[in-house]
Design a protein around this motif. Structure first.
Motif, mmCIF file in Angstrom:
data_model
loop_
_atom_site.group_PDB
_atom_site.id
_atom_site.type_symbol
_atom_site.label_atom_id
_atom_site.label_comp_id
_atom_site.label_asym_id
_atom_site.label_seq_id
_atom_site.Cartn_x
_atom_site.Cartn_y
_atom_site.Cartn_z
ATOM 1 N N GLU A 162 -5.120 0.656 -10.121
ATOM 2 C CA GLU A 162 -5.550 -0.637 -10.664
ATOM 3 C C GLU A 162 -4.319 -1.536 -10.794
ATOM 4 O OE1 GLU A 162 -8.029 0.402 -13.896
ATOM 5 O OE2 GLU A 162 -8.031 -1.639 -14.692
ATOM 6 N N ILE A 163 -4.471 -2.803 -10.436
ATOM 7 C CA ILE A 163 -3.312 -3.711 -10.441
ATOM 8 C C ILE A 163 -3.535 -4.836 -11.441
ATOM 9 C CG2 ILE A 163 -1.915 -5.279 -9.025
ATOM 10 C CD1 ILE A 163 -3.019 -3.586 -6.579
ATOM 11 N N GLU B 110 1.354 -2.912 -13.253
ATOM 12 C CA GLU B 110 1.484 -4.361 -13.363
ATOM 13 C C GLU B 110 2.382 -4.796 -12.219
ATOM 14 O OE1 GLU B 110 3.807 -7.915 -15.263
ATOM 15 O OE2 GLU B 110 4.487 -6.117 -14.211
ATOM 16 N N GLN C 27 -6.082 -4.468 -4.701
ATOM 17 C CA GLN C 27 -6.933 -4.008 -5.796
ATOM 18 C C GLN C 27 -8.308 -3.569 -5.273
ATOM 19 O OE1 GLN C 27 -6.966 -4.285 -9.890
ATOM 20 N NE2 GLN C 27 -7.871 -2.709 -8.647
ATOM 21 N N GLN C 28 -8.771 -4.239 -4.215
ATOM 22 C CA GLN C 28 -10.087 -3.900 -3.651
ATOM 23 C C GLN C 28 -10.034 -2.598 -2.855
ATOM 24 O OE1 GLN C 28 -12.530 -6.013 -4.530
ATOM 25 N NE2 GLN C 28 -10.900 -7.251 -5.448
ATOM 26 N N ARG D 59 0.836 -1.209 0.000
ATOM 27 C CA ARG D 59 0.000 0.000 0.000
ATOM 28 C C ARG D 59 0.874 1.265 0.000
ATOM 29 N NH1 ARG D 59 -4.849 -0.473 1.903
ATOM 30 N NH2 ARG D 59 -4.239 -1.974 3.491
ATOM 31 N N HIS E 209 -7.284 -0.039 -2.902
ATOM 32 C CA HIS E 209 -6.471 1.097 -3.354
ATOM 33 C C HIS E 209 -6.966 1.576 -4.712
ATOM 34 C CE1 HIS E 209 -3.002 3.611 -4.197
ATOM 35 N NE2 HIS E 209 -2.679 3.475 -2.926
ATOM 36 N N MET F 193 -1.976 -8.804 -3.922
ATOM 37 C CA MET F 193 -2.281 -7.855 -5.005
ATOM 38 C C MET F 193 -3.785 -7.779 -5.250
ATOM 39 S SD MET F 193 0.669 -8.084 -7.868
ATOM 40 C CE MET F 193 1.653 -9.531 -7.601
ATOM 41 N N GLN F 194 -4.437 -8.955 -5.185
ATOM 42 C CA GLN F 194 -5.887 -8.985 -5.411
ATOM 43 C C GLN F 194 -6.600 -8.178 -4.313
ATOM 44 O OE1 GLN F 194 -8.071 -12.805 -4.978
ATOM 45 N NE2 GLN F 194 -8.425 -12.605 -7.179
ATOM 46 N N THR G 142 -2.375 2.813 -13.154
ATOM 47 C CA THR G 142 -2.437 1.352 -13.295
ATOM 48 C C THR G 142 -1.016 0.811 -13.166
ATOM 49 O OG1 THR G 142 -4.342 1.467 -14.782
ATOM 50 C CG2 THR G 142 -3.067 -0.572 -14.836
#
Ligand code: NIG
Ligand code: FE
Length: 427
Positions: A177-178, A148, A171-172, A133, A174, A167-168, A146
């Motif tokens: 986009e990951i 990767e 993604q929820q 984070r 922050h 990472m998943q 975004t």
């Protein structure tokens, strides 16, 4: 105020519109609109034009307004190659490298990637989340909307899944986009010393299937390098991943010219990355297949290796993207301003080519060119506003962060303004 956002009066609005990926001269065509404006509805770009055109055709009175007078508006940056979920650091190894020790020598002595693997295996998911984070926050402040992110500091089922799950979860929570990439083939762990081929079989039979089933990765990457994974082993892994619907990426020709670029073209990988030592044949093959060359100048700089031949690649028709390679070993920086400076001053890329490489072509390299990477009606509203009037200021103001405002999915998520604690309160 309605739920529409009107960004107006931009000295320069850079759309980066066009068919992807962009190659050759197209990389210089970034679609500049003077006195530009755009309308955002919810998370999507609804209209793009001059301020006059949009004010005349839309009822802008009801909209929330951002006045971008004297500023440059760009698509959000996409960092198409990072390893941002890891524990520990390798500052000691960095000091050895400063004294002349080579990255690969450190790796062969059990340091390098394995050093970070040991720390990451020990760290729990909550600790990795916090580290991730904080790193995402600093990326956002530099205009990255975004990113990767690669696994590869686990090299076993549990830890690889842990990294991807972190990472998943991020993604929820922050706004960045990951795009997750499985890089289980990042190094040969000691358990498999001298048996790289068996480790690849382990990844194929034990790790890839649950990664695919849980939809934890969009891409599968491999460190195709002398002393790590051979072209044959890399091919086997990437074809197995593709059978499970996970497209390939390759860490290719980074330290030694091994033929990773040719392999990327052969197996239909979306990109080959690094490419410091790409062969002429590799350039030709990547141009034919429009495989994106994701170039990572801060890594070459940090390793004191030659830069990838960006000019030669662009002129030959290879679509080029730029990224940071943020990782604790070869390149511990997520600085977009540094990438821009090196690309302009050491790789001879034009300011416009650099913008294309950090937006439209980067979007294509992460398989999201249909959604992000340009300012066009229908695309996701990921926008960066600079404190200067033109994109040319990005390389000109070497190493400076010029990002003033970041909009992600139509929402302002970061702004540089606000009273600084160093200012005296005269009120
Ligand atoms: O992109 N080359 C392999 N992977 C990373 C380095 C990772 C590390 O040293 O921890 C890279 O350079
Ligand atoms: Fe990397």
């Amino acid at each position: 105020m309605g739920n529409k956002l009107f960004i107006k009066n931009a000295s320069e609005l850079v759309t980066c519109a066009g068919t992807l990926p962009k190659t050759g001269r197209e990389m210089n065509e970034i679609g500049i609109i003077k006195d530009g404006a755009l309308i955002i509805e919810h998370d999507t770009i609804a209209a793009v034009g001059t301020t006059l055109e949009l004010s005349q055709s839309y009822d802008v009175q009801e909209m929330t307004v951002i006045d971008a007078a004297g500023k440059c508006v760009l698509p959000g940056f996409i960092d198409a190659h990072t390893h941002f979920v890891f524990a520990g650091d390798r500052s000691e190894e960095f000091s050895w490298r400063l004294k002349g020790m080579h990255y690969i020598d450190i790796m062969e002595r059990g340091g390098g990637i394995m050093n970070t693997v040991r720390a990451t295996r020990k760290a729990d998911a909550a600790a990795l989340m916090e580290l991730g984070r904080t790193r995402l926050n600093s990326m956002l402040a530099m205009g990255v909307t975004t990113v990767e992110g690669k696994s590869g500091y686990g090299l076993d089922l549990g830890t690889e899944i842990k990294q991807l799950a972190v990472m998943q979860e991020l993604q929820q929570t922050h706004s960045i986009e990951i795009i997750p990439t499985f890089l289980g083939a990042h190094a040969i762990p000691p358990e498999y010393k001298g048996r790289g081929d068996e480790f690849i079989d382990y990844l194929i039979t034990e790790v890839l299937p649950p990664v695919a089933e849980k939809k934890l990765a969009v891409f599968c990457d491999v460190f195709c390098e002398k002393g790590v994974f051979s072209v044959e082993e890399s091919r086997k892994l990437l074809l197995a991943a593709q059978n499970l619907g996970i497209r390939g990426k390759i860490h290719a020709d980074e330290i030694v010219q091994l033929g990773g670029a040719e392999l990327a073209a052969e197996v239909g990988a979306i990109s080959a990355e690094h490419l410091l030592h790409i062969s002429d044949q590799g350039i030709e093959r990547m141009a034919e297949t429009k495989t994106v060359g994701v170039l990572l100048p801060a890594t070459a700089f940090s390793l004191r290796e030659p830069f990838a031949p960006a000019r030669k690649m662009i002129d030959a028709g290879v679509p080029v993207a730029l990224a940071t390679d943020f990782n604790p070993g070869s390149c511990y920086t997520s600085s977009v301003p540094l990438i821009i400076a090196l690309a302009a001053l050491s790789m001879n890329m034009s300011p416009a080519e650099i913008i294309t490489a950090l937006t439209a072509n980067a979007a294509f390299a992460v398989g999201a060119g249909d959604r992000i990477g340009s300012i066009e009606p229908g695309k996701q509203a990921d926008i960066v506003i600079l404190e200067e009037p033109s994109h040319i200021f990005l390389p000109y103001r070497v190493g400076m962060n010029l990002v003033e405002t970041v909009v992600k999915k139509g929402r302002v998520v970061w702004q540089s303004s606000g009273k600084m604690p160093c200012e005296k309160d005269l009120g």
